[in-house]
Write a protein that holds these residues in place. Structure first.
Motif, short mmCIF file in Angstrom:
data_model
loop_
_atom_site.label_atom_id
_atom_site.label_comp_id
_atom_site.label_asym_id
_atom_site.label_seq_id
_atom_site.Cartn_x
_atom_site.Cartn_y
_atom_site.Cartn_z
N ARG A 93 31.79 39.13 38.84
CA ARG A 93 31.67 39.54 40.15
C ARG A 93 30.74 39.07 41.16
NH1 ARG A 93 31.79 45.97 38.30
NH2 ARG A 93 34.02 46.15 38.25
N ASN A 109 46.72 39.86 33.90
CA ASN A 109 47.77 41.04 34.45
C ASN A 109 49.17 40.88 33.75
OD1 ASN A 109 45.71 41.74 36.30
ND2 ASN A 109 46.68 40.74 38.09
N PHE A 114 43.48 42.33 52.28
CA PHE A 114 44.01 42.75 50.87
C PHE A 114 43.23 42.86 49.86
CE2 PHE A 114 45.28 41.01 46.58
CZ PHE A 114 46.16 41.97 46.34
N HIS A 149 35.19 44.92 30.84
CA HIS A 149 34.20 45.75 31.16
C HIS A 149 32.96 45.60 30.17
CE1 HIS A 149 35.65 47.81 34.85
NE2 HIS A 149 36.78 47.33 34.35
N PHE A 183 52.11 50.85 41.61
CA PHE A 183 53.08 50.11 42.17
C PHE A 183 54.45 51.11 42.15
CE2 PHE A 183 50.89 46.01 40.74
CZ PHE A 183 50.35 46.04 42.15
N HIS A 211 43.22 35.72 36.52
CA HIS A 211 43.71 37.07 36.99
C HIS A 211 44.96 37.46 36.52
CE1 HIS A 211 42.93 41.01 38.46
NE2 HIS A 211 43.53 40.82 39.70
N PHE A 250 52.24 36.94 39.86
CA PHE A 250 51.95 38.17 40.53
C PHE A 250 53.00 39.19 40.94
CE2 PHE A 250 47.52 36.34 41.71
CZ PHE A 250 46.85 37.00 40.86
N LEU A 252 49.17 35.21 50.78
CA LEU A 252 48.07 34.38 49.83
C LEU A 252 48.62 33.07 49.33
CD1 LEU A 252 45.63 34.49 47.84
CD2 LEU A 252 46.98 35.40 46.10
N PHE A 293 40.09 31.53 39.46
CA PHE A 293 40.19 32.89 39.16
C PHE A 293 41.44 33.65 39.35
CE2 PHE A 293 40.64 36.99 41.60
CZ PHE A 293 39.88 37.85 40.48
N LEU A 294 42.28 33.26 40.34
CA LEU A 294 43.60 33.65 40.39
C LEU A 294 44.46 33.34 39.47
CD1 LEU A 294 44.50 32.76 44.33
CD2 LEU A 294 44.09 35.06 43.02
N HIS A 343 42.50 46.01 47.64
CA HIS A 343 42.69 46.05 46.29
C HIS A 343 41.68 46.43 45.50
CE1 HIS A 343 44.45 44.59 42.89
NE2 HIS A 343 43.58 43.53 42.60
N LEU A 344 40.39 46.13 46.02
CA LEU A 344 39.32 46.79 45.29
C LEU A 344 39.21 48.42 45.50
CD1 LEU A 344 36.61 44.08 45.98
CD2 LEU A 344 37.77 44.33 44.17
C1 HEM Z 1 50.36 42.10 40.98
C2 HEM Z 1 48.98 41.73 41.25
C3 HEM Z 1 47.59 42.34 40.77
C4 HEM Z 1 47.56 43.30 40.09
C5 HEM Z 1 48.28 44.05 39.18
C6 HEM Z 1 46.17 43.36 39.94
C7 HEM Z 1 45.39 44.29 38.93
C8 HEM Z 1 44.00 44.49 38.93
C9 HEM Z 1 43.47 45.50 38.39
C10 HEM Z 1 43.93 46.36 37.27
C11 HEM Z 1 41.84 45.35 38.59
C12 HEM Z 1 40.94 46.17 38.05
C13 HEM Z 1 40.24 45.58 36.95
C14 HEM Z 1 39.46 46.71 36.20
O1 HEM Z 1 38.36 46.97 36.69
O2 HEM Z 1 39.76 46.95 35.15
C15 HEM Z 1 41.84 44.31 39.64
C16 HEM Z 1 40.58 43.89 40.25
C17 HEM Z 1 40.59 42.76 40.83
N1 HEM Z 1 41.58 42.08 41.57
FE1 HEM Z 1 43.45 42.18 41.29
N2 HEM Z 1 45.37 42.47 40.73
C18 HEM Z 1 46.63 41.69 41.33
C19 HEM Z 1 46.39 40.69 42.33
C20 HEM Z 1 45.15 40.32 42.83
C21 HEM Z 1 45.19 39.08 43.73
C22 HEM Z 1 46.25 38.69 44.26
C23 HEM Z 1 43.54 38.98 44.08
C24 HEM Z 1 43.02 38.17 44.93
C25 HEM Z 1 43.53 37.58 45.83
C26 HEM Z 1 43.04 39.73 43.02
C27 HEM Z 1 41.64 40.08 42.96
C28 HEM Z 1 41.04 41.04 42.41
C29 HEM Z 1 39.63 41.24 42.34
C30 HEM Z 1 38.50 40.43 43.22
C31 HEM Z 1 39.21 42.29 41.56
C32 HEM Z 1 37.91 42.86 41.14
C33 HEM Z 1 37.49 42.35 39.88
C34 HEM Z 1 36.39 43.60 39.36
O3 HEM Z 1 35.25 43.26 40.15
O4 HEM Z 1 36.35 44.43 38.66
N3 HEM Z 1 43.94 40.65 42.48
N4 HEM Z 1 43.05 43.66 39.64
#
Ligand code: HEM
Length: 237
Positions: free
Chosen positions: A70, A40, A123, A58, A166, A36, A223, A182, A32-33, A127-128
């Motif tokens: 999810r 990103n 975190f 979405h 940011f 993601h 990241f 992490l 996943f990481l 983040h969520l």
């Molecule tokens: C620079 C670092 C990161 C950025 C810019 C970022 C960006 C985003 C964005 C924009 C979303 C929302 C997506 C949407 O709903 O359209 C999101 C969701 C999420 N991110 Fe990140 N993320 C980053 C790092 C991380 C890391 C390090 C983790 C895990 C350890 C993580 C885990 C998640 C999870 C679990 C979701 C929820 C997905 C969902 O259910 O919609 N993210 N992230």
């Protein structure tokens, strides 16, 4: 109790069963990481590319895709944590006093894994709230202007939301620190996955170590480049 439940509970009761649960859910989270992070990085391809990608996430499978992902992720995270806690308890209960010296090193590294793991959990909750639930900012303020002009329909401007997020220096610093923690977890974790799956001969160990830390370095750079580009190099609009 049917045969399947009996097998599952016998499996869970054994230490190797729980280790395998940690390893397999670990693989899901590690993949996943990578996904993601790659997604990103589209941020650098510009507003349209990033918002297209967010829209695709979405709307895939008529909106069911993101919920399947999810639920899968949540299940993997829950099982990863539950198996780790059960394993730690089992190891603690089984430890004999004469084993103390031998286990100092192992328990030191697993203690670090528990603390880095808890930091990641904190975190992820933050983040969520930040980017998924949008606590504290209104979804309506983030409407993609070019898409609206072109199609007459409104869609979420995820690109601007991330940039605005940011631009706040303490948010970026918090992300950079969290992603460093992490990656400490990840470096040890990826090597442990190989060990649990039985790929840990004397010959393969140096390769496994190099692979684990190489993978971790790529994830960290990917990241961290985002808050660094936005905060320090003022990437954005
Ligand atoms: C620079 C670092 C990161 C950025 C810019 C970022 C960006 C985003 C964005 C924009 C979303 C929302 C997506 C949407 O709903 O359209 C999101 C969701 C999420 N991110 Fe990140 N993320 C980053 C790092 C991380 C890391 C390090 C983790 C895990 C350890 C993580 C885990 C998640 C999870 C679990 C979701 C929820 C997905 C969902 O259910 O919609 N993210 N992230």
């Amino acid at each position: 109790m049917n045969a399947l439940t009996r097998t599952a509970s016998a499996y869970w009761a054994s230490s190797i069963g729980k280790k395998l649960v940690v390893a397999i859910t670990g693989i899901v989270l590690v993949l996943f990481l990578a996904g993601h992070m790659t997604g990103n990085l589209l941020l650098f391809a510009g507003r349209e590319a990033f918002n297209d990608y967010a829209q695709f996430l979405h709307h895939s499978l008529h909106g069911a895709g993101i919920w399947i992902a999810r639920l899968g992720l949540l299940a993997a995270l829950f099982l990863h944590i539950a198996a780790t806690i059960a394993l730690t308890r089992q190891n603690r209960a089984a430890r004999q006093p004469y084993e103390y010296n031998n286990t100092i090193q192992a328990s030191k590294s697993s203690r670090i894994m528990i603390w880095t793991g808890l930091t990641i959990l904190f975190f992820v909750i933050y983040h969520l709230m930040h980017y998924t639930i949008h606590a504290g900012n209104s979804y309506e303020t983030y409407v993609d202007p070019a898409y609206l002009a072109e199609t007459g329909e409104s869609r979420h401007d995820a690109w601007k939301m991330v940039i605005d997020g940011f631009r706040v220096w303490y948010v970026s610093i918090f992300y950079i620190i969290s992603m460093t923690v992490l990656c400490s977890h990840l470096g040890h974790g990826v090597a442990s996955i190989f060990q649990t799956l039985g790929f840990n001969s004397k010959k393969s160990r140096p390769f496994i170590e190099r692979f684990s830390w190489g993978y971790t370095a790529v994830i960290w750079l990917g990241f961290v480049s985002i808050p660094v580009a936005i905060l320090i190099f003022r990437y954005g609009y």
